[in-house]
Enzyme design. Structure first.
Site, PDB file in Angstrom:
ATOM      1  N   ASP A 142       0.877  -1.166   0.000  1.00 37.36           N
ATOM      2  CA  ASP A 142       0.000   0.000   0.000  1.00 37.36           C
ATOM      3  C   ASP A 142       0.916   1.218   0.000  1.00 37.36           C
ATOM      4  OD1 ASP A 142      -1.575   2.166   0.658  1.00 37.36           O
ATOM      5  OD2 ASP A 142      -2.411   1.270   2.489  1.00 37.36           O
ATOM      6  N   GLN A 172       3.146   4.337   2.506  1.00 39.05           N
ATOM      7  CA  GLN A 172       2.814   3.716   3.803  1.00 39.05           C
ATOM      8  C   GLN A 172       3.604   2.438   4.124  1.00 39.05           C
ATOM      9  OE1 GLN A 172      -1.484   3.038   5.244  1.00 39.05           O
ATOM     10  NE2 GLN A 172      -0.768   0.941   4.921  1.00 39.05           N
ATOM     11  N   ASN A 209      16.100  -7.714  -0.198  1.00 35.77           N
ATOM     12  CA  ASN A 209      14.887  -8.525  -0.154  1.00 35.77           C
ATOM     13  C   ASN A 209      13.780  -7.685   0.466  1.00 35.77           C
ATOM     14  OD1 ASN A 209      12.924 -10.532   0.785  1.00 35.77           O
ATOM     15  ND2 ASN A 209      14.519 -12.014   0.266  1.00 35.77           N
ATOM     16  N   LYS A 251      -7.205  -5.112   4.766  1.00 37.69           N
ATOM     17  CA  LYS A 251      -7.752  -4.823   6.097  1.00 37.69           C
ATOM     18  C   LYS A 251      -7.782  -6.060   6.983  1.00 37.69           C
ATOM     19  CE  LYS A 251      -8.502  -0.550   4.892  1.00 37.69           C
ATOM     20  NZ  LYS A 251      -7.525  -0.516   3.757  1.00 37.69           N
ATOM     21  N   TYR A 274       2.005   0.534  15.352  1.00 35.59           N
ATOM     22  CA  TYR A 274       0.979   0.279  14.351  1.00 35.59           C
ATOM     23  C   TYR A 274       1.203   1.131  13.102  1.00 35.59           C
ATOM     24  CZ  TYR A 274      -3.367  -0.312  11.958  1.00 35.59           C
ATOM     25  OH  TYR A 274      -4.289  -0.588  10.985  1.00 35.59           O
ATOM     26  N   LYS A 317      -2.358  -2.533   8.446  1.00 37.78           N
ATOM     27  CA  LYS A 317      -2.453  -3.986   8.575  1.00 37.78           C
ATOM     28  C   LYS A 317      -1.480  -4.671   7.635  1.00 37.78           C
ATOM     29  CE  LYS A 317      -4.539  -5.877  11.819  1.00 37.78           C
ATOM     30  NZ  LYS A 317      -3.605  -6.470  12.771  1.00 37.78           N
TER      31      LYS A 317
HETATM   32  P1  13P Z   1      -4.373  -0.411   5.544  1.00 37.46           P
HETATM   33  O1  13P Z   1      -3.433  -1.288   6.309  1.00 37.46           O
HETATM   34  O2  13P Z   1      -5.120  -1.158   4.496  1.00 37.46           O
HETATM   35  O3  13P Z   1      -3.657   0.783   4.986  1.00 37.46           O
HETATM   36  O4  13P Z   1      -5.492   0.090   6.534  1.00 37.46           O
HETATM   37  C1  13P Z   1      -5.192   0.980   7.511  1.00 37.46           C
HETATM   38  C2  13P Z   1      -6.317   1.127   8.477  1.00 37.46           C
HETATM   39  O5  13P Z   1      -6.163   0.757   9.588  1.00 37.46           O
HETATM   40  C3  13P Z   1      -7.574   1.731   8.072  1.00 37.46           C
HETATM   41  O6  13P Z   1      -8.402   2.006   9.170  1.00 37.46           O
HETATM   42 MG    MG Z   2      -3.745   2.127   3.591  1.00 35.78          MG
HETATM   43 MG    MG Z   3      -4.409  -2.187   2.828  1.00 32.31          MG
END
Ligand code: 13P
Ligand code: MG
Ligand code: MG
Ligand code: 13P
Length: 367
Positions: free
Chosen positions: A11, A93, A103, A131, A230, A233
């Protein structure tokens, strides 16, 4: 012919929030792979699921090849440039390191790869989930390969009578790859006790015991292990070879009809039902729901056929409704108890800081 199929996804920015990459971003990634991949790849496909863009590649360089990983990394860097130009949310991100070092594993993007001798007929499925995290594949990998309720071939097809060998990774261990190999059916219950905890133990790969052939691989990296906090995801990808010594494509898809509950959705911190969606689907309700897409392909001499969208079929409309209902049912109780992710997942969020602050204010009542 021995080929390698590599799926690397990241992402690097999305429109409207965490919904979907922009067309320009996807174009930038595609153009980079098309131009720079010419001398490296036999073939490639670019797709997106939720806000993640995936590069599916065929080549003859084996798994963990530096040039292939660099190609994907650089493509995501190009995508990030566009994301910044367009003011996309979460630009870059998943690129957690400043410079590529050999790698993509441990650097943010998710990857899974398999090298095998091509069969004369070589169907496979490329799954991409958004997600949620790699443990989301535990349930369908367990049932699709090891359970005759879904994999009727275990009863009906002599090619699978020997069962399968699972490699499971302890994804909480950060010093290296901590793995265990278990054979089913003999060690089915041992496998079950591990896979029931999908935030800790994750199916990394599955092999045919009859032939030793690789049948499935899952991306197992954990972003919070890399970043220490964090950062989004882990939105996993998986590859599954199907038919003959492996389950049929339909047997592999069958467990997704459960719309099983997974960790993810909004801020990666909730429990929702995994919704099987069409490729290119966007994210909406509560930064979710957690979705999974399935691309069906065949490969011959490393060349891919067109993709068929395996969840674009009326059967799955009913399952999407079921997933919506299951998600709404648990969303009704907000953040209480089972509706939110387990504490180990939340350790990487603001919850822990708050608890630390509150901890100082707790008093022990004297008799
Ligand atoms: P992503 O990991 O898909 O970027 O989602 C982030 C998130 O927590 C949205 O609430
Ligand atoms: Mg995202
Ligand atoms: Mg995502
Ligand atoms: P084939 O006999 O064509 O491999 O198909 C197996 C099957 O029936 C899958 O359900």
């Amino acid at each position: 012919m021995k080929i390698t199929i590599s799926a690397i996804k990241a992402d690097v920015g999305s429109v409207g929030g965490h919904q979907i990459p922009s067309q320009k971003l996807v174009e930038a990634i595609t153009n980079h792979v098309k131009d720079e991949g010419q001398r490296l790849l036999i073939d490639f496909k670019i797709s997106h699921s939720g806000d993640d863009t995936a590069i599916l590649m065929s080549h003859t360089r084996g798994v963990d090849n530096k040039d292939i990983h660099k190609l994907a990394w650089d493509a995501f860097v190009e995508g990030t440039k566009v994301a910044k130009e367009q003011g996309l949310y979460g630009a870059g991100q998943d690129l957690l390191k400043d410079a590529f070092s050999g790698n993509v594993r441990g650097m943010g993007p998710g990857s899974c790869e398999m090298e095998f001798e091509e069969r004369p007929n070589e169907p496979f499925i490329f799954f991409a989930a958004d997600k949620t995290d790699p443990g989301a594949f535990n349930y369908p990998m367990y049932r699709g390969f090891a359970d005759p309720f879904h994999n009727a071939g275990l009863l009906l097809a002599p090619d699978m009578a020997g069962g399968f060998e699972y490699t499971v990774m302890d994804v909480n261990y950060t010093e290296g790859d901590r793995v265990i190999t278990l054979k089913v059916p003999e060690e089915l219950y041992e496998l079950a006790v591990l896979l029931r905890d999908p935030e800790h133990y994750v199916v990394e790969s599955v092999r045919s015991r009859a032939t030793g052939d690789i049948g499935a691989v899952v991306s197992t990296s954990r972003l919070h292990n890399i970043a220490g906090k964090y950062t989004g995801k882990d939105d996993p990808v998986a590859l599954v070879r199907t038919q003959k010594q492996f389950p049929s494509s339909g047997e592999i898809l069958s467990p997704y009809a459960t719309a099983h509950y997974v960790v993810g959705d909004n801020r990666g911190s909730h429990i929702v039902a995994l919704m099987p969606c069409k490729q290119g689907s966007i994210i909406s309700f509560f930064d979710g729901p957690a979705i999974v897409t399935a691309a069906g392909l065949c490969v011959h001499n490393g060349k891919f056929t067109e993709i068929v969208d395996l969840f674009d079929q009326p059967f799955w409309d009913v399952i999407r409704n079921k997933a919506t209902e299951k998600t709404l049912a648990i969303r009704d109780q907000g953040f209480f108890g089972a509706a939110m992710a387990p504490m180990e997942e939340l350790e990487y969020t603001g919850v822990v800081q708050r608890i630390k602050e509150l901890d100082k204010k707790f008093t022990i009542r004297k008799e």
